[in-house]
Design an enzyme around this catalytic site. Structure first.
Site, mmCIF file in Angstrom:
data_model
loop_
_atom_site.group_PDB
_atom_site.id
_atom_site.type_symbol
_atom_site.label_atom_id
_atom_site.label_comp_id
_atom_site.label_asym_id
_atom_site.label_seq_id
_atom_site.Cartn_x
_atom_site.Cartn_y
_atom_site.Cartn_z
ATOM 1 C CD GLU A 1 -4.292 -5.930 1.948
ATOM 2 O OE1 GLU A 1 -5.140 -5.269 2.597
ATOM 3 O OE2 GLU A 1 -3.067 -5.816 2.105
ATOM 4 C CD GLU B 1 -3.042 -1.051 2.200
ATOM 5 O OE1 GLU B 1 -2.823 -0.345 3.205
ATOM 6 O OE2 GLU B 1 -4.110 -1.677 2.024
#
Length: 444
Positions: free
Chosen positions: A344, A224
């Site tokens: 995810e 991320e």
């Protein structure tokens, strides 16, 4: 999505102090009582894996299109440091195999702090490296491939903040932001050394260097990434270019991705129509631009509508998530010409209106998009639940974690998706043992 590490006491089971006979009886009991779960199968033939390759918008294994039903268990290496915890590693990998899951995404980093793999720049804890060796070897035994992430954008398990602290200790003048991780030459050198050490590591259990092991599905540069001090995106883009080129100079056998959440940047025409809200364009990342590089083999996207919106109900969040997925699959087909992986996705149980059935609906929506993509040979190449655990792991849990077999409807949803993908492109030989009879008896 990562949870903060919690302090844990080292569990010692005192097994080395048991009398030999008592220990033998204990192992025999485990085999008789839990052999199927923990996989005490000493005569099992070694599973042979091939490298996953990419051709256009699809992955291939042994010439066959490969669409992924995967999951996240970020905790594998950290948990495996203590030998008494290792049955849980085997347990989650065997459970994944039985559900027809094919790839697990997990951390190959822990920088500074408790159970650190990298204690300080260039200093590694062999005990923790052997835990990662064990995870890879155990995945290989169960026919599960691993997506290994190399550093965290967030604070958990050290991340880029720890690299900045190391540089400061050496007297390097840095800004107050940990975004200097992306542009400082000293820190870039630290990270490159880390990458080289991991990629060239020789597994003590298999004798294979990581860069030569097909058990590893892909490398992920960073979990991320965001560089909010440069919302233009230039700083992060430059870092991705340099680090992806460096990885490929060492390892050309494995696939590589960035680790993006999927937000469209300031310069993207989708910044106002594709993003959840206005803030998403100012994070210094850009899904299309970051993923377009020739050194990046596939793009990653995360799906957390309940974290991105706080004033929408479940139905509205579900509607956005569908739009979000469709937008990125179209990007893969038309713009990037690369596979898109939803690495995810999850639904929090802390939402005010949360009900367990909502999670199944959300999961099904995500899986349905991947199935439709597989059916049409499109770029939506796979999805990864966040996150799976086994029983007794509350300290690693968060508001998204589940033990999948504790909810039969969820377990069935996951396994049937594996069968649906197999129906379109065939079972992998690693899935035959677990799914052949189940899929044959399942009406899809």
């Amino acid at each position: 999505m990562v949870q903060s590490p919690m302090s844990r006491k080292l569990a010692r089971n005192g097994g080395l102090f048991y009398p030999v006979i008592g220990f033998a009886l204990f192992v025999t009991f485990l085999y008789l009582a839990f052999g199927d779960l923990w996989g005490f199968n000493f005569n099992r033939e070694e599973i042979k894996l091939s490298f996953v390759e990419r051709n256009g918008t699809q992955f291939f294994v042994d010439g066959k299109a490969f669409y992924i039903n995967g999951w996240n268990s970020y905790w594998l290496m950290d948990h495996a440091v203590d030998y008494s915890n290792r049955p849980r590693i085997k347990g989650i990998l065997q459970a994944g195999a039985k559900m027809g899951l094919t790839v697990c995404r997990t951390w190959a980093f822990n920088d500074g702090g408790y159970n650190a793999l990298q204690i300080s720049p260039g200093r590694f804890d062999e005990r923790v490296f052997r835990a990662l060796d064990h995870v890879i070897a155990e995945a290989r035994k169960n026919g599960i491939r691993l997506m290994l992430s190399l550093v965290n954008n967030l604070h958990a398990f050290g991340g880029k903040t720890e690299y900045v602290k190391w540089a400061e200790k050496e007297g390097v003048a840095l800004s107050s932001s940990n975004d200097s991780f992306f542009y400082d030459p000293t820190i870039r050198r630290y990270f490159k050394n880390y990458v080289k050490t991991v990629l060239t590591r020789r597994n003590i259990y298999t004798g294979i260097e990581y860069r030569d092991d097909p058990t590893i599905f892909a490398w992920e540069l960073i979990n991320e990434p965001r560089c909010m001090t440069d919302p233009s995106g230039d700083t992060l883009q430059d870092w991705i270019e340099e680090m992806s080129t460096f990885v490929k100079s060492i390892d050309r056998k494995h696939l590589l991705t960035v680790g993006l959440e999927g937000f469209y940047g300031r310069k993207s025409p989708k910044r106002s129509t594709g993003n959840p809200e206005f803030w998403a364009a100012d994070l210094g990342s850009d899904f299309i631009r970051n993923s377009m590089l020739s050194t990046i083999d596939f793009a990653s996207v995360h799906v957390y509508p309940d974290h991105w919106f706080h004033d929408k109900n479940f139905e509205e969040k579900l509607k956005f998530a569908a739009k979000w997925m469709l937008s990125h699959i179209e990007d893969g087909d038309k713009e990037l010409r690369k596979p898109i992986m939803f690495t995810e996705f999850g639904l929090s149980n802390e939402n005010e209106d949360f009900q367990p059935a909502q999670r199944d609906r959300f999961y099904k929506m995500v899986l349905d998009f991947i199935y439709k993509s597989a059916k049409r040979n499109r770029s939506g190449a796979g999805s990864f639940f966040w996150q799976f655990l086994v029983e007794g792991m509350e300290l690693y849990n968060d508001d998204f974690g589940i033990v999948p077999w504790e909810r039969p409807s969820t377990y069935e949803l996951i396994t049937e998706h594996s069968c649906r993908l197999a129906k379109e492109h065939g079972l992998l030989h690693t899935q035959m043992e677990h799914l052949k009879d189940f899929c044959a008896s399942t009406r899809l």
